[in-house]
Scaffold this active site. Structure first.
Site, short mmCIF file in Angstrom:
data_model
loop_
_atom_site.label_atom_id
_atom_site.label_comp_id
_atom_site.label_asym_id
_atom_site.label_seq_id
_atom_site.Cartn_x
_atom_site.Cartn_y
_atom_site.Cartn_z
N ARG A 57 0.71 -1.29 0.10
CA ARG A 57 -0.05 -0.01 -0.13
C ARG A 57 0.80 1.31 0.10
NH1 ARG A 57 -1.85 1.09 4.50
NH2 ARG A 57 -0.95 -0.69 5.53
N LYS A 84 -8.66 -2.42 0.99
CA LYS A 84 -8.55 -1.75 2.14
C LYS A 84 -9.61 -0.22 1.93
CE LYS A 84 -5.83 -3.95 4.90
NZ LYS A 84 -6.33 -4.45 6.14
N HIS A 132 -10.04 -4.23 12.59
CA HIS A 132 -8.87 -4.74 11.86
C HIS A 132 -8.41 -5.89 12.89
CE1 HIS A 132 -4.65 -4.05 10.02
NE2 HIS A 132 -5.70 -4.92 9.26
N SER A 146 -0.44 -5.49 9.53
CA SER A 146 -0.09 -6.63 8.69
C SER A 146 1.32 -7.28 9.00
CB SER A 146 0.03 -6.19 7.37
OG SER A 146 -1.45 -5.73 6.71
N LYS A 157 -1.95 -11.96 12.20
CA LYS A 157 -3.50 -12.15 12.35
C LYS A 157 -3.94 -13.44 11.57
CE LYS A 157 -5.14 -8.40 10.85
NZ LYS A 157 -3.68 -7.82 10.11
N THR A 158 -3.52 -13.68 10.19
CA THR A 158 -4.07 -14.52 9.38
C THR A 158 -3.43 -15.89 9.71
OG1 THR A 158 -4.16 -12.97 7.55
CG2 THR A 158 -3.92 -15.38 7.11
N ASP A 163 -9.10 -10.87 8.72
CA ASP A 163 -8.31 -9.65 8.61
C ASP A 163 -9.56 -8.37 9.10
OD1 ASP A 163 -6.58 -7.64 8.04
OD2 ASP A 163 -7.43 -7.20 6.16
N ARG A 191 2.37 -12.25 -1.22
CA ARG A 191 0.85 -12.46 -0.81
C ARG A 191 0.03 -13.61 -1.53
NH1 ARG A 191 -1.18 -9.44 3.85
NH2 ARG A 191 -0.06 -7.79 4.26
#
Length: 523
Positions: free
Chosen positions: A52, A195, A215, A233, A237-238, A252, A318
C-alpha cells in the site's frame, strides 16, 4: 449474464462480467499477466507498487465527511470534490474502448449488514482478487442484485498528473462517501481495493450502524467461544487465526454488533507467504491451489515451483483465496460469545513478554496506542521493522477520531467481560523473533482456560500481568529480561519504550479519563 456501464461513463468497452476463476486465470495467461505454479495457483507481479501507499490515500471532503472524519493530514488526507469528479471522468475515459472486467459481490457476512459491491477492473488479476476476497453471491442473489451500494474502480495503468489532478504523485486511492466510490489508479497492488472498502465500512459501521469495525482476525472454538486477533499486517493475524482446532471466521476485517455478534467483512483471506511452509502454516499452504492468486513470488529457475524464501521482489509476497479454501471455517462467517481478544505487537525493543493479561484500563490504553512495528514490505519504503503506534491497530484505515473506536471497544469489554491479552510476535532482547510454535502455545493456553487460575507476576514497567509458567514454553522465554546481555540493557530498552508510549499518548490526553491514563506505563 451481461451488464452495461454507460451510467458510470464507461463507453464502448468489451465487458467481461462475472467470469469464473478459471476464465480469469486463462485471461491472465493469455495477456502475459501471470504464470501457473506447480500447485495450480497463478502468480502475478503487481509492478512498481508491492504494498500500500498510505500517503496517496485520500477522502473526499464534503457535507458527509467534513464534520465526522478526523482530518489529521497524515492518515485521512482531504481531497477536493470537484477534483475527484474531474479525475473520475479521466479514469472512466481511460477504461472506455477497451476490454475490462466487472464483478458483483457482497461485503459483510451478517445478512443484516450485507453490502452490495461492484468492482470494475482493468485487469483480470484484479477481478480474480475481488472474487477471492469478497463474498460471492449465489445465482439467485446475482439475478436480483440490482444497483450496487459501493463501486470499486481500479485502473492500474492510468497515470495521474499530480499538478492537474490534485494527487500527490501518479498513483492514488480515493474514497468518496457521497458518490460511494473507491477510485484506484496508478498501482497494481490489489490490497488497495480491499482496504478501500474496509476504510469505508470503518466510517459507515460506527456512524450509522452502532457497530465497531475492527482490524482483526477471528475464529471460534468447539464451545462457540469467539477469539479476535488485532494487529497490523505481518504481525500474525492470518496465521494465528488459521487453527485446525478452531473454526475460522475471517482473517482481517470484522464488525462487532450491539447484540454481541462478530461478523466477517470479507469472503476470503489475504495472507503473507514469506517463508511459508506446510509444517509451519499447513492451512494456508494447502489453500494455495487452483483459483488462488499469488502476488510477487519468484519461481525456482527452470521450474514452476514457488520459492517462498525469495524476497528479491518484496518481503510482502501474498496470496488471496476464498475463505472456504480453509477446511475448518464458520458458515456463515459469523461468531458469537467473544471470550478472548489478543493484541498482536511486533515489539522491536524486545521487552514485551510472549503473553500478558491486561486489565480494562490497560486494554483501552493499548488499543488506542496500537503499538507495533511496521513489518518489512507491507508498505512502500519499509525495509526493516519500524516502531510505530497505529491507533486501534489499524490507523491507516480509520476515518474517525481514534477515541471513537476505543470508546466502543472499552464499552464492549466492560459489558462482556472478555479477556484481553497482549502478545509479542516480534523480537526478544537478542533480536530473535518469537517462534510460531511458542506463540501458538501461549495463545492456546489462554484459549483453553489454562491461564484462568495461573500464577502471574506484574511487569515492573508496564504493569500488566505475566504468567509465571506455561506448559511447553520455557520460563526464560516468559521473562524477556533473560534475553538481554545485561539487566541494564533490558532496563534501558524498557524505559525507552515506556517513554515512547507516553510521548505518543500526549495527543490523546485531553480526551482521556483518569482510568484510561492509569492503563499506561507505570514508570
Amino acid at each position: 449474464m451481461s451488464i452495461e456501464l454507460a451510467s458510470y461513463g464507461i463507453k464502448n468497452s468489451k465487458i467481461n462480467y462475472q467470469l469464473s476463476p478459471e476464465e480469469l486465470t486463462e485471461k491472465m495467461i493469455e495477456l502475459g499477466q501471470g504464470e501457473i505454479t506447480s500447485s495450480g495457483a497463478v502468480n502475478m507481479l503487481t509492478g512498481e507498487f508491492t504494498g500500500r501507499s498510505p500517503k496517496d490515500r485520500f477522502i473526499v471532503k464534503d457535507e458527509i465527511t467534513a464534520e465526522n472524519v478526523w482530518w489529521d493530514g497524515n492518515i485521512n488526507i482531504p481531497f477536493d470534490s470537484d477534483k475527484f469528479d474531474a479525475l473520475y471522468d479521466k479514469v472512466v475515459e481511460h477504461l472506455s474502448n477497451r476490454e475490462i472486467y466487472v464483478r458483483d459481490a457482497f461485503a459483510c457476512a451478517d445478512d443484516a449488514y450485507k453490502t452490495k459491491i461492484r468492482a470494475i477492473t482493468e485487469t483480470p488479476a484484479a477481478n480474480l482478487f475481488i472474487y477471492n476476497m469478497f463474498i460471492r453471491p449465489t445465482e439467485e442473489e446475482l439475478k436480483n442484485f440490482g444497483d450496487a451500494e459501493w463501486t470499486i474502480i481500479n485502473a492500474p495503468t492510468f497515470v495521474a498528473d499530480a499538478d492537474e489532478d490534485g494527487t500527490r504523485q501518479h498513483n492514488f486511492s480515493i474514497l468518496n462517501f457521497k458518490r460511494k466510490i473507491v477510485l484506484n489508479g496508478g498501482t497494481g497492488y490489489t490490497g488497495e481495493m480491499k482496504k478501500g472498502i474496509f476504510s469505508a465500512l470503518n466510517f459507515i459501521m460506527p456512524v450509522f450502524r452502532n457497530t465497531l469495525p475492527m482490524h482483526c482476525s477471528a475464529n471460534s472454538g468447539k464451545n462457540g467461544d469467539t477469539a479476535m486477533f488485532f494487529g497490523l499486517s505481518g504481525t500474525g493475524k492470518t496465521t494465528l487465526s488459521a487453527d485446525k482446532n478452531r473454526r475460522l471466521i475471517g482473517d482481517d476485517e470484522h464488525g462487532w454488533t450491539e447484540d454481541n455478534t462478530v461478523f466477517n467483512f470479507e469472503g476470503g483471506c489475504y495472507a503473507k507467504v514469506i517463508n511459508l511452509s506446510p509444517e509451519g502454516e499447513p492451512e494456508i499452504f494447502a489453500a494455495i491451489k487452483d483459483g488462488a492468486l499469488l502476488e510477487n513470488c519468484k519461481l525456482i529457475p527452470g521450474t514452476n515451483e514457488v520459492d517462498f524464501t525469495d524476497t528479491s521482489i518484496t518481503e510482502n509476497t501474498r496470496v488471496s483465496y476464498p475463505i472456504d479454501y480453509i477446511e475448518n471455517i464458520a458458515v456463515p462467517s459469523v461468531g458469537k460469545n467473544p471470550k478472548n481478544i489478543f493484541f498482536l505487537s511486533f515489539d522491536a525493543y524486545g521487552v514485551f513478554p510472549p503473553i500478558a493479561k491486561l486489565n480494562p484500563d490497560q486494554a483501552a490504553y493499548l488499543f488506542i496506542s496500537g503499538y507495533t512495528s511496521k513489518v518489512a514490505g507491507t508498505e512502500a519504503g519499509v525495509t526493516e521493522p519500524q516502531t510505530t503506534f497505529s491507533t486501534c491497530f489499524g490507523a491507516p484505515f480509520m476515518p474517525l477520531h481514534p477515541t471513537k473506536y476505543a470508546e466502543m471497544l472499552s464499552d464492549k469489554v466492560e459489558k462482556t467481560g472478555v479477556n484481553v491479552w497482549l502478545i509479542n510476535t516480534g523480537w526478544n532482547g537478542k533480536k530473535e523473533r518469537m517462534s510460531l510454535k511458542d506463540t501458538r502455545a501461549v495463545i492456546n493456553a489462554a484459549l483453553n482456560g489454562d491461564l484462568d487460575n495461573a500464577a502471574f507476576k506484574k511487569d515492573p514497567y508496564f504493569g500488566f500481568e505475566v504468567p509465571v509458567a506455561i506448559d511447553g514454553v520455557s520460563s526464560e522465554k516468559l521473562n524477556p529480561a533473560t534475553s538481554f546481555d545485561s539487566t541494564a540493557a533490558y532496563e534501558a530498552n524498557a524505559k525507552e519504550l515506556a517513554d515512547k508510549f507516553k510521548a505518543n499518548f500526549k495527543k490523546f490526553e485531553e480526551f482521556a479519563t483518569a482510568d484510561l491514563l492509569a492503563g499506561g506505563p507505570t514508570i
